[in-house]
Design a protein around this motif. Structure first.
Motif, PDB file in Angstrom:
ATOM      1  N   PHE A  24     -20.109 -63.745   1.314  1.00 37.59           N
ATOM      2  CA  PHE A  24     -20.726 -63.664   2.648  1.00 37.59           C
ATOM      3  C   PHE A  24     -20.049 -62.667   3.563  1.00 37.59           C
ATOM      4  O   PHE A  24     -19.912 -62.919   4.745  1.00 37.59           O
ATOM      5  N   ILE A  27     -23.002 -59.481   5.881  1.00 33.71           N
ATOM      6  CA  ILE A  27     -24.391 -59.934   5.885  1.00 33.71           C
ATOM      7  C   ILE A  27     -25.221 -59.173   6.929  1.00 33.71           C
ATOM      8  O   ILE A  27     -26.383 -58.862   6.684  1.00 33.71           O
ATOM      9  N   THR A  75      -4.434 -58.350  12.462  1.00 35.27           N
ATOM     10  CA  THR A  75      -5.852 -58.219  12.779  1.00 35.27           C
ATOM     11  C   THR A  75      -6.090 -57.083  13.759  1.00 35.27           C
ATOM     12  O   THR A  75      -6.972 -56.250  13.553  1.00 35.27           O
ATOM     13  N   THR A 113     -18.166 -52.547  12.737  1.00 27.36           N
ATOM     14  CA  THR A 113     -18.306 -53.988  12.889  1.00 27.36           C
ATOM     15  C   THR A 113     -18.842 -54.639  11.619  1.00 27.36           C
ATOM     16  O   THR A 113     -19.335 -55.755  11.651  1.00 27.36           O
ATOM     17  N   LEU A 118     -13.290 -55.022   7.246  1.00 20.44           N
ATOM     18  CA  LEU A 118     -12.104 -55.772   7.665  1.00 20.44           C
ATOM     19  C   LEU A 118     -11.759 -56.819   6.619  1.00 20.44           C
ATOM     20  O   LEU A 118     -10.584 -57.088   6.342  1.00 20.44           O
ATOM     21  N   LEU A 122      -8.124 -57.472   4.702  1.00 17.31           N
ATOM     22  CA  LEU A 122      -7.409 -58.745   4.815  1.00 17.31           C
ATOM     23  C   LEU A 122      -7.212 -59.396   3.452  1.00 17.31           C
ATOM     24  O   LEU A 122      -6.162 -59.975   3.162  1.00 17.31           O
ATOM     25  N   GLN A 126      -3.917 -60.650   1.445  1.00 11.59           N
ATOM     26  CA  GLN A 126      -3.823 -62.027   0.976  1.00 11.59           C
ATOM     27  C   GLN A 126      -3.527 -62.100  -0.523  1.00 11.59           C
ATOM     28  O   GLN A 126      -2.759 -62.938  -0.970  1.00 11.59           O
TER      29      GLN A 126
ATOM     30  N   CYS B  25     -22.568 -63.928   8.994  1.00 14.94           N
ATOM     31  CA  CYS B  25     -21.551 -64.079   7.947  1.00 14.94           C
ATOM     32  C   CYS B  25     -20.845 -65.423   8.056  1.00 14.94           C
ATOM     33  O   CYS B  25     -20.817 -66.204   7.113  1.00 14.94           O
ATOM     34  N   ALA B  29     -21.011 -68.695   5.631  1.00 10.97           N
ATOM     35  CA  ALA B  29     -19.858 -68.891   4.761  1.00 10.97           C
ATOM     36  C   ALA B  29     -19.149 -70.215   4.971  1.00 10.97           C
ATOM     37  O   ALA B  29     -18.754 -70.870   4.011  1.00 10.97           O
ATOM     38  N   GLY B  98      -9.730 -69.908   6.251  1.00 13.07           N
ATOM     39  CA  GLY B  98      -9.134 -68.741   5.615  1.00 13.07           C
ATOM     40  C   GLY B  98      -9.393 -67.445   6.350  1.00 13.07           C
ATOM     41  O   GLY B  98      -9.151 -67.333   7.553  1.00 13.07           O
ATOM     42  N   VAL B  99      -9.931 -66.490   5.614  1.00 15.56           N
ATOM     43  CA  VAL B  99     -10.076 -65.135   6.123  1.00 15.56           C
ATOM     44  C   VAL B  99     -11.139 -65.060   7.222  1.00 15.56           C
ATOM     45  O   VAL B  99     -11.217 -64.087   7.948  1.00 15.56           O
ATOM     46  N   PHE B 100     -11.939 -66.111   7.388  1.00 16.41           N
ATOM     47  CA  PHE B 100     -13.012 -66.036   8.375  1.00 16.41           C
ATOM     48  C   PHE B 100     -12.530 -66.216   9.806  1.00 16.41           C
ATOM     49  O   PHE B 100     -13.272 -65.927  10.737  1.00 16.41           O
ATOM     50  N   PRO B 102      -9.636 -64.515  11.164  1.00 18.22           N
ATOM     51  CA  PRO B 102      -9.473 -63.138  11.654  1.00 18.22           C
ATOM     52  C   PRO B 102     -10.785 -62.366  11.705  1.00 18.22           C
ATOM     53  O   PRO B 102     -10.939 -61.469  12.527  1.00 18.22           O
ATOM     54  N   LEU B 103     -11.740 -62.730  10.872  1.00 18.75           N
ATOM     55  CA  LEU B 103     -13.013 -62.001  10.855  1.00 18.75           C
ATOM     56  C   LEU B 103     -13.878 -62.295  12.079  1.00 18.75           C
ATOM     57  O   LEU B 103     -14.904 -61.661  12.268  1.00 18.75           O
ATOM     58  N   VAL B 105     -13.197 -61.356  14.816  1.00 20.95           N
ATOM     59  CA  VAL B 105     -13.143 -60.083  15.543  1.00 20.95           C
ATOM     60  C   VAL B 105     -14.448 -59.323  15.398  1.00 20.95           C
ATOM     61  O   VAL B 105     -14.957 -58.751  16.365  1.00 20.95           O
ATOM     62  N   VAL B 106     -14.984 -59.284  14.184  1.00 17.44           N
ATOM     63  CA  VAL B 106     -16.198 -58.500  13.969  1.00 17.44           C
ATOM     64  C   VAL B 106     -17.448 -59.377  13.977  1.00 17.44           C
ATOM     65  O   VAL B 106     -18.485 -58.962  13.499  1.00 17.44           O
TER      66      VAL B 106
END
Lengths: 195, 199
Positions: A24, A27, A75, A113, A118, A122, A126, B25, B29, B98-100, B102-103, B105-106
């Protein structure tokens, strides 16, 4: 360098854990610019390009942050690097390869964006990937994006002529289509390299 | 300023996910369990409100040409704060999102509200807008995660409703996310048509 590891990463990024259909990430552009085949292809290549570059650039940035013990600024630093990168790529293409610039058009700035970009940076941190692994993951992640968006665009062009129930017209039926594609890609989860 | 109108817009007529189709997203997710949905919804609401206030305060200082970059830096700052706070106080939620985190931001919702609302309105109105849009987003996450957790694992907020053997685990997979959201948006379009037809 172990080629099998790189192959494993590539296979994972393109098929098994496809960025769009399994993780995901990305999207918004996937839904936004998949109405026509040629724009979808343009977007796909732009994403490969930027994701590969971003993965390469953010690797030293991350090393620097670690050295300065500024890990919590990750970030902020990464998104700035990506925004600057997209801006530079845009300027460079405008000057050097105007035809490609014309073809990509408005999609370049939009990539800033795109959460896939990004996201890949990341995930590289990780997963503790080294430099080459990071770049391979970036490029193949972009290739997975290209594959998914091209397949989706070709289905969507035909969907224009379909006759779904009124409430499902437009966006909902596209989401259902993407769901069925995700179902197909789940089939790849059995793929494992034997060695 | 009209709080009621803004709330109605955030929840229904201008719902960020179902009508404006933003922030797909994260919506797809992380809506596998209710606790994830609430964690994500609350985080986004806090970040959205704070960044709206901040950008609204700075709206006369930020130069037109570099505004997007400025917005992103402001948003990234707040996201980092929330990320660190979650890791310190709710490590379980931070782990499963998890990674979502920091995400965020976008996440297009935050940037879209900064661009279309906060940069044109006073701080108080921007704060109310952030809260209302955030509640709208959280509500969608809550509904989606409730559906997916119940059908996917037979549980609701961790309490087993029916045995997990009878559940359709497919719904908890990525496929289920696409299908559930597709059906919810279809439902919204159907309701909109009903309302318009009734008038």
């Amino acid at each position: 360098m172990q080629w099998t590891t790189l192959f494993d990463i590539a296979l994972g990024a393109i098929l098994i854990n496809n960025f769009i259909l399994a993780q995901f990430l990305g999207i918004c552009p996937f839904m936004g610019v998949s109405k026509k085949m040629d724009t979808a292809v343009g977007m796909g290549f732009a994403v490969i390009f930027v994701m590969g570059l971003a993965a390469a650039l953010c690797y030293p940035v991350n090393l620097l942050l670690d050295k300065l013990e500024l890990g919590y600024m990750q970030t902020v630093a990464f998104i700035l690097v990506i925004a600057a990168l997209v801006q530079f790529v845009e300027m460079f293409l405008k000057k050097a390869v105007p035809t490609l610039y014309q073809a990509l058009g408005v999609y370049l700035p939009l990539i800033t964006t795109n959460c896939a970009v990004l996201g890949v940076v990341l995930l590289n941190v990780q997963n503790d990937y080294n430099f080459i692994e990071s770049v391979v993951y970036g490029i193949t992640g972009g290739a997975g994006f290209l594959l998914a968006i091209v397949l989706f665009a070709s289905i969507r062009e035909r969907l224009e002529f379909a006759d779904p129930p009124k409430a499902f017209r437009g966006f909902p039926i596209a989401l259902v289509t993407a769901g069925l594609m995700a179902l197909c890609f789940m089939g790849f989860q059995g793929l494992r390299i034997p060695w | 300023m009209n709080v009621g109108k803004q709330l109605k817009e955030g929840l229904l007529t201008q719902n960020p996910v179902l009508i404006q189709l933003l922030g797909m997203c994260s919506t797809l997710a992380i809506t596998t369990t209710i606790s994830n949905g609430i964690g994500m919804g609350v985080s986004v609401t806090i970040i959205l409100t704070l960044s709206n206030i901040f950008i609204s305060l700075l709206r006369k200082i930020i130069p037109e040409q570099v505004r997007i970059a400025c917005y992103i830096v402001v948003i990234a700052g707040f996201v980092t704060m929330v990320d660190l706070l979650l890791q310190a106080f709710f490590p379980d939620i931070a782990e499963s999102l998890g990674v979502f985190i920091p995400l965020i931001v976008v996440n297009c919702i935050i940037l879209a509200r900064a661009e279309s609302f906060a940069s044109k309105n006073k701080p108080v109105a921007a704060a109310v807008d952030g809260i209302c849009q955030g509640i709208g987003y959280t509500l969608v996450l809550l509904v989606m995660s409730a559906i997916r957790e119940l059908l996917g694992s037979g549980a609701l907020a961790g309490n087993q409703i029916f045995p997990a053997e009878y559940s359709a685990s497919l719904i908890a997979q990525p496929v289920g996310g696409f299908l559930t959201l597709g059906c919810l948006i279809a439902l919204m379009q159907w309701a909109q048509r009903k309302v318009k037809g009734g008038k």
